[in-house]
Scaffold this active site. Structure first.
Site, PDB file in Angstrom:
ATOM      1  CG  ASP A  77     -16.682  58.123  89.659  1.00  0.00           C
ATOM      2  OD1 ASP A  77     -16.719  59.334  89.368  1.00  0.00           O
ATOM      3  OD2 ASP A  77     -17.457  57.718  90.692  1.00  0.00           O
ATOM      4  CG  ASP A 105     -15.121  63.723  88.768  1.00  0.00           C
ATOM      5  OD1 ASP A 105     -15.553  64.928  88.810  1.00  0.00           O
ATOM      6  OD2 ASP A 105     -15.764  62.695  89.360  1.00  0.00           O
ATOM      7  CB  CYS A 123      14.155  34.821  66.513  1.00  0.00           C
ATOM      8  SG  CYS A 123      14.107  34.743  64.791  1.00  0.00           S
ATOM      9  CG  ASP A 167     -15.898  61.715  85.479  1.00  0.00           C
ATOM     10  OD1 ASP A 167     -15.867  62.995  85.508  1.00  0.00           O
ATOM     11  OD2 ASP A 167     -16.200  61.179  86.344  1.00  0.00           O
ATOM     12  CB  CYS A 181       9.450  34.245  63.176  1.00  0.00           C
ATOM     13  SG  CYS A 181      10.806  33.100  62.944  1.00  0.00           S
TER      14      CYS A 181
END
Length: 838
Positions: free
Chosen positions: A636, A439, A13, A640, A16
């Protein structure tokens, strides 16, 4: 700092998980500890001076066990969720085998059910009680795990759910044994009133049914939990188990795990690529849909790279193994998803804090409630039933499962649709984005210049031929665009002599003794060549974001060619949907403002920040954040990466650089901008699901515990039977997991939409029955290509067709059976010859 992952056993649970996390976090040199109850795992960062054994010992001292995970993810490993479910089913069946007759015997007298005579009457009370006790023993033995774990953690000062079950059922068993002694005493002394009273209050059936119902709940929970990890399991299954390898001139089949870097791997038609590598021999058509979502196979020849888990539809190739084992693209994706689902969202912190004190608080409430009712004169049996009910109805499991189940299913849904979310924190922040910055080059646009228009002078017919002949000697991206366009149209390049590049202007050369130029208007003016009406064309093209190139031959203008980085098909719809969602959209680019605004106009008006140097992109993101905005950056390129890292959420497109993808929080494998909106929608749906789960977990306990404690007994005579409490506890966890599984029904939009035919892997697999490669003779130009494609697309059953002039081939995707004669007739009708079908 070094990152490490562990398997943790013994947790049942959230208490724990909280105990383990607290124990490990207290170690010097250990940070970022995250324990996942759903996956029974732990991730952390630690100084290399700190040994693994120290961390493992800390977990053991907390009452649990931990082992480091191996680095390679393999589908051959046993499925932990499946193993758990199988074990729980056996426990449930065995428990029910004894609990059901025990319950029948216990309740039979009271309910008037048919019973053997030796169970009836006070004189048979000892037989009646001892039979129940004998039936209880196997149930306790079968479910001994609750007692071992429960009392172990209780004695460690960190009680968990097992402790509640162990103490609750244990109290019922002890009371039942006490009742057996009282019955025996009563029979020995002729006290039949005592015999009758205690034979009705044995509580053996309560103890057995508590254990069985808790096991029922755990079984249903483990059954549901199996489905939460479907995404990772399916990714693992993509990798082939064996591969064909050539060593010392001999071809052998070996397990994929034994492939070494540099090995020569052979892939025949219909076989899966085992590792990432480079083609060294042959030609093949590779289906990459499992990773990219693109249903049309991609032609691969010598020098091309192939990715593991893709499938060869036709052909024969040999590849050099470049990345094997945990270094392959598929292994990295699996690791990314696995790490992400093991992380914690900030919203889970409240549940963690409550879990840390939940079980001790519940035990305290149970003791107080028992004492109060006992002092109030309601008797030991009544007070004991109250205490047991409080213990068994309380459910810390629901709290512990509320967040990880939703995150596991949500991230798995994203991964199966090409949206890789690296952390639960990124998932949570994404839902509250106010601004998305894009971008331009390679993100909103394709990132590759293309010829968009050709404007020949009235008497000129060979504008593209002249331009391509000159540009064929150049390596500039614009030159590549012009040469590619000419090749697609089947044009023949004339010989160029005295070729020269003119910095800042263009290029020049001689064709058949005549000086030819390709360049900008400034070059034309320097050479004294009048541009005439071409100037008006240049102005019009500039407003559309296109680059005009003037072409001259023999000192005379023969036309203008327009080249532009074209906008992706998905950009307009994606940006419009973001705007409709109330999110501000900004384009960030180093291009001049006129070109940037022209691109913005094509995809729908929005804010533009133009003429920004690469190193200043990060500053622009910071400036937006200083205004109080929650910002996502989509890009990409290498330039960037700083902006992606600075943004609240960095989103890298799959076609981008490794640096950009490492800096990002979310990776879009399909390079499709509609997946930006899908990521936001998925984030919102997942967080909504988490809040529903947390609400249920809290409200269940807030209402259930007071009822069990008897607060409503005096005003409404409402008292909870311990067996009903155990049943309610079991189903609270099942409810949370089942609710999380509703995220599997989340629907993507745009090109990731489940019912579109272009990119959804499952739908494509259902629709496509066959892919064929046709060898077509007679094609000589772009017009021929178009005629062949048009003829094939008009054939019933052809879903898509791609025609290659370079390879004299056509790849067709069929949605139903199409005969060779039908394909041959279509090709011949277009005026060409079909010579082979693969």
């Amino acid at each position: 700092m070094k990152k490490e992952h562990f398997n943790v056993t013994g947790m049942t649970c959230s208490a724990c998980a909280a105990r383990v996390e607290k124990a490990v976090s207290s170690l010097n040199g250990v940070t970022d500890v995250s324990v996942n109850l759903l996956k029974n795992s732990m991730s952390l960062s630690y100084e290399e001076s700190r040994s693994i054994e120290t961390i493992v010992n800390a977990v053991r001292e907390a009452g649990y066990n931990a082992t480091p995970k191996s680095g390679t993810v393999s589908s051959d490993k046993p499925n932990a969720a499946e193993t758990e479910y199988s074990g729980m089913k056996k426990r449930l069946f065995a428990s029910a085998l004894f609990s059901v007759p025990l319950f029948y015997i216990s309740m039979g007298r009271m309910m008037g059910w048919p019973m053997p005579s030796f169970f009836l009457g006070d004189k048979n009370a000892l037989v009646f009680a001892f039979t129940q006790f004998l039936l209880l023993i196997p149930v306790v033995f079968i479910n001994q795990k609750y007692y071992k774990n429960g009392f172990k953690t209780l004695f460690h000062g960190a009680p968990n759910m097992d402790s509640l079950v162990a103490v609750g059922s244990g109290a019922a068993i002890v009371y039942g044994i006490y009742a057996v002694y009282k019955i025996a005493f009563g029979l020995g002394h002729g006290d039949m009133d005592t015999v009758h009273a205690f034979s009705m209050d044995l509580y053996f059936e309560s103890a057995a049914m508590i254990l069985t119902l808790i096991t029922l709940g755990k079984t249903l929970e483990s059954r549901a939990k199996r489905k939460t990890s479907d995404a990772i399991t399916k990714l693992m299954d993509l990798a082939p188990k064996t591969a064909r390898v050539e060593r010392n001139g001999t071809e052998t089949v070996i397990p994929t795990a034994e492939i070494k870097e540099g090995d020569t791997v052979i892939i025949k038609a219909g076989e899966a690529v085992a590792v990432d590598g480079t083609v060294t021999e042959g030609f093949a058509s590779i289906d990459e849909s499992a990773l990219t979502g693109e249903s049309i196979p991609v032609d691969k020849q010598v020098g091309d790279t192939v990715i593991g888990a893709t499938v060869s539809k036709s052909g024969y190739i040999k590849i050099r193994a470049d990345k094997v084992g945990g270094d392959t693209a598929l292994a990295q994706i699996i690791k990314l998803v696995d790490d992400a689902t093991a992380s914690k969202a900030p919203v889970a912190k409240l549940a963690d804090k409550v879990s840390a004190v939940f079980v001790p608080t519940v035990i305290g409430i149970a003791l107080v409630a028992t004492a109060v009712w006992l002092i109030s004169g309601y008797g030991l049996e009544f007070a004991l039933s109250i205490g047991i009910s409080v213990l068994v109805i309380s459910c810390p499991c629901a709290l512990g499962l509320a967040t990880p189940t939703a995150i596991m299913v949500g991230m798995g849904k994203g991964a199966s649709n090409g949206i890789l979310i690296k952390s639960a924190e990124a998932l949570e922040i994404t839902r509250s984005l106010s601004t998305v910055v894009f971008d331009k080059t390679g993100t909103i646009t394709e990132g590759v210049p293309r010829v968009t228009d050709v404007f020949p002078a009235s008497e000129a017919k060979n504008v593209l031929t002249v331009a391509a002949a000159l540009e064929n000697a150049s390596e500039h991206p614009i030159a590549t665009a012009i040469v590619t366009e000419a090749k697609n149209k089947g044009l023949v390049f004339e010989k160029v002599t005295n070729f020269a590049q003119i910095p800042g202007g263009g290029i020049k050369g001689e064709i058949n003794g005549e000086v030819c130029l390709v360049g900008n208007r400034r070059l034309m003016e320097e050479k004294g060549i009048p541009c005439g009406n071409a100037v008006k064309i240049e102005t019009a093209l500039a407003t559309e974001g296109k680059t005009p190139l003037f072409v001259t031959k023999g000192g005379k203008p023969i036309g203008v060619i327009a080249v532009a980085d074209t906008v992706k098909k998905s950009s307009s719809d994606a940006l419009k949907e973001l705007t409709d969602m109330g999110i501000e959209v900004i384009m960030l680019t180093g291009d001049n403002r006129q070109t940037a605004e022209a691109i913005a106009k094509q995809v729908g008006a929005f804010d533009v920040i133009a003429e920004v140097f690469p190193e200043d992109k990060e500053k622009e993101i910071r400036r937006l954040q200083e205004k109080g905005k929650t910002v996502a950056m989509v890009g990409d390129g290498i330039n960037d990466a700083p902006a992606l890292a600075r943004a609240d959420v960095g989103i890298a497109i799959g076609a981008g650089t490794d640096i950009a993808m490492e800096s990002a929080d979310i990776v879009l494998m399909k390079s499709d901008l509609t997946d930006v909106t899908n990521a936001i929608r998925l984030s919102r749906a997942t967080m909504r699901n988490i809040k529903q789960n947390l609400f249920w977990a809290f409200i269940y306990n807030i209402i259930g515990i007071p009822i069990a404690a008897g607060l409503f007994y005096l005003p409404f005579a409402l008292k909870l039977n311990p067996m009903l409490g155990a049943l309610a506890m079991s189903f609270s966890s099942v409810f949370v997991v089942t609710n999380a599984l509703r995220l599997k029904a989340f629907r993507m939009t745009g090109s990731s939409k489940e019912n579109t035919e272009e990119t959804d892997i499952k739908e494509t697999a259902e629709k496509v029955t066959e892919t064929k490669i046709l060898t077509v003779n007679g094609m000589s130009c772009g017009h021929c290509v178009n005629r062949v494609k048009e003829a094939l697309m008009q054939t019933d059953g052809v879903q898509r067709a791609e025609v290659s002039l370079l390879h004299n081939s056509a790849t067709v995707v069929l949605t139903k059976k199409v005969t060779e004669n039908e394909l041959k007739a279509a090709i011949e009708k277009a005026g060409f010859e079909l010579t082979e079908i693969k």
